[in-house]
Design a protein around this motif. Structure first.
Motif, PDB file in Angstrom:
ATOM      1  N   TYR A   1       0.799  -1.221   0.000  1.00  0.00           N
ATOM      2  CA  TYR A   1       0.000   0.000   0.000  1.00  0.00           C
ATOM      3  C   TYR A   1       0.833   1.274   0.000  1.00  0.00           C
ATOM      4  O   TYR A   1       0.293   2.373  -0.004  1.00  0.00           O
ATOM      5  N   LEU A   2       2.139   1.145   0.005  1.00  0.00           N
ATOM      6  CA  LEU A   2       3.019   2.302   0.148  1.00  0.00           C
ATOM      7  C   LEU A   2       2.848   3.301  -0.988  1.00  0.00           C
ATOM      8  O   LEU A   2       2.631   4.498  -0.746  1.00  0.00           O
ATOM      9  N   VAL A   3       2.901   2.856  -2.236  1.00  0.00           N
ATOM     10  CA  VAL A   3       2.814   3.769  -3.380  1.00  0.00           C
ATOM     11  C   VAL A   3       1.418   4.382  -3.471  1.00  0.00           C
ATOM     12  O   VAL A   3       1.263   5.595  -3.671  1.00  0.00           O
ATOM     13  N   LYS A   4       0.384   3.568  -3.302  1.00  0.00           N
ATOM     14  CA  LYS A   4      -0.986   4.073  -3.390  1.00  0.00           C
ATOM     15  C   LYS A   4      -1.260   5.109  -2.292  1.00  0.00           C
ATOM     16  O   LYS A   4      -1.868   6.150  -2.555  1.00  0.00           O
TER      17      LYS A   4
ATOM     18  N   ALA B   1      -2.134  18.406  -2.745  1.00  0.00           N
ATOM     19  CA  ALA B   1      -2.269  19.306  -3.894  1.00  0.00           C
ATOM     20  C   ALA B   1      -3.639  19.985  -3.897  1.00  0.00           C
ATOM     21  O   ALA B   1      -3.751  21.180  -4.205  1.00  0.00           O
ATOM     22  N   PHE B   2      -4.680  19.249  -3.540  1.00  0.00           N
ATOM     23  CA  PHE B   2      -6.017  19.837  -3.465  1.00  0.00           C
ATOM     24  C   PHE B   2      -6.084  20.937  -2.411  1.00  0.00           C
ATOM     25  O   PHE B   2      -6.641  22.009  -2.646  1.00  0.00           O
ATOM     26  N   VAL B   3      -5.533  20.677  -1.242  1.00  0.00           N
ATOM     27  CA  VAL B   3      -5.548  21.668  -0.153  1.00  0.00           C
ATOM     28  C   VAL B   3      -4.782  22.928  -0.561  1.00  0.00           C
ATOM     29  O   VAL B   3      -5.246  24.049  -0.352  1.00  0.00           O
ATOM     30  N   ILE B   4      -3.607  22.752  -1.173  1.00  0.00           N
ATOM     31  CA  ILE B   4      -2.827  23.909  -1.616  1.00  0.00           C
ATOM     32  C   ILE B   4      -3.583  24.673  -2.697  1.00  0.00           C
ATOM     33  O   ILE B   4      -3.584  25.907  -2.719  1.00  0.00           O
ATOM     34  N   GLY B   5      -4.265  23.974  -3.594  1.00  0.00           N
ATOM     35  CA  GLY B   5      -5.053  24.622  -4.633  1.00  0.00           C
ATOM     36  C   GLY B   5      -6.192  25.449  -4.058  1.00  0.00           C
ATOM     37  O   GLY B   5      -6.425  26.589  -4.475  1.00  0.00           O
ATOM     38  N   VAL B   6      -6.929  24.889  -3.107  1.00  0.00           N
ATOM     39  CA  VAL B   6      -8.032  25.622  -2.478  1.00  0.00           C
ATOM     40  C   VAL B   6      -7.500  26.835  -1.724  1.00  0.00           C
ATOM     41  O   VAL B   6      -8.057  27.933  -1.801  1.00  0.00           O
ATOM     42  N   TYR B   7      -6.398  26.665  -1.012  1.00  0.00           N
ATOM     43  CA  TYR B   7      -5.816  27.769  -0.252  1.00  0.00           C
ATOM     44  C   TYR B   7      -5.366  28.890  -1.191  1.00  0.00           C
ATOM     45  O   TYR B   7      -5.677  30.051  -0.959  1.00  0.00           O
ATOM     46  N   SER B   8      -4.666  28.549  -2.263  1.00  0.00           N
ATOM     47  CA  SER B   8      -4.173  29.588  -3.171  1.00  0.00           C
ATOM     48  C   SER B   8      -5.328  30.267  -3.901  1.00  0.00           C
ATOM     49  O   SER B   8      -5.298  31.481  -4.119  1.00  0.00           O
ATOM     50  N   PHE B   9      -6.364  29.512  -4.281  1.00  0.00           N
ATOM     51  CA  PHE B   9      -7.530  30.119  -4.917  1.00  0.00           C
ATOM     52  C   PHE B   9      -8.205  31.101  -3.968  1.00  0.00           C
ATOM     53  O   PHE B   9      -8.615  32.192  -4.377  1.00  0.00           O
TER      54      PHE B   9
ATOM     55  N   LEU C   1       0.611   8.378  -3.192  1.00  0.00           N
ATOM     56  CA  LEU C   1      -0.065   9.139  -4.249  1.00  0.00           C
ATOM     57  C   LEU C   1      -1.358   9.774  -3.736  1.00  0.00           C
ATOM     58  O   LEU C   1      -1.680  10.910  -4.099  1.00  0.00           O
ATOM     59  N   THR C   2      -2.092   9.070  -2.893  1.00  0.00           N
ATOM     60  CA  THR C   2      -3.307   9.638  -2.311  1.00  0.00           C
ATOM     61  C   THR C   2      -2.964  10.836  -1.431  1.00  0.00           C
ATOM     62  O   THR C   2      -3.642  11.872  -1.487  1.00  0.00           O
TER      63      THR C   2
END
Length: 93
Positions: free
Chosen positions: A30-33, A43-51, A36-37
Motif C-alpha cells: 500500500y506504500l505507493v498508493k 495538492a487539493f488543499v494547496i489549490g483551495v488555499y491559493s484560490f 499518491l493519495t
C-alpha cells in the motif's frame, strides 16, 4: 512453559512499541498508493488555499465611501412602539 517454542506475537509492535519487520511487510503493498493519495490531497488543499487567497486579494473597496469624521452616538434613546401604539403612560403630543 514451553522450551524452544515461541508463542506468536499478537501485535505488529514489539514490547518497546517499535514496529516490527512484519508490519513493514504488511504495509509494503500500500506504500505507493497511499503516497499518491496523500500527494493528491495535499495538492487539493494547496489549490483551495491559493484560490482563496487570490480571490480575497481581488476585493476592491474603492466604491465604499469612508466618512471624514466618525459618527456621533445618538443622545436620545429611541422609543419602542408596538403595533397597538405607544406604551401605556406615554404622553402624546
Amino acid at each position: 512453559m514451553s522450551l524452544g517454542r515461541q508463542t506468536p506475537q499478537g501485535s505488529y509492535y514489539d514490547r518497546y512499541n517499535r514496529p516490527t519487520a512484519s508490519l513493514y511487510r504488511a504495509r509494503q503493498p500500500y506504500l505507493v498508493k497511499n503516497a499518491l493519495t496523500g500527494l493528491g490531497i495535499f495538492a487539493f488543499v494547496i489549490g483551495v488555499y491559493s484560490f482563496t487567497i487570490k480571490a480575497v486579494a481581488q476585493d476592491d473597496f474603492e466604491d465604499v465611501v469612508v466618512p471624514d469624521t466618525p459618527r456621533q452616538p445618538a443622545t436620545q434613546q429611541p422609543q419602542m412602539l408596538s403595533a397597538a401604539g405607544p406604551a401605556p403612560g406615554v404622553n402624546k403630543k
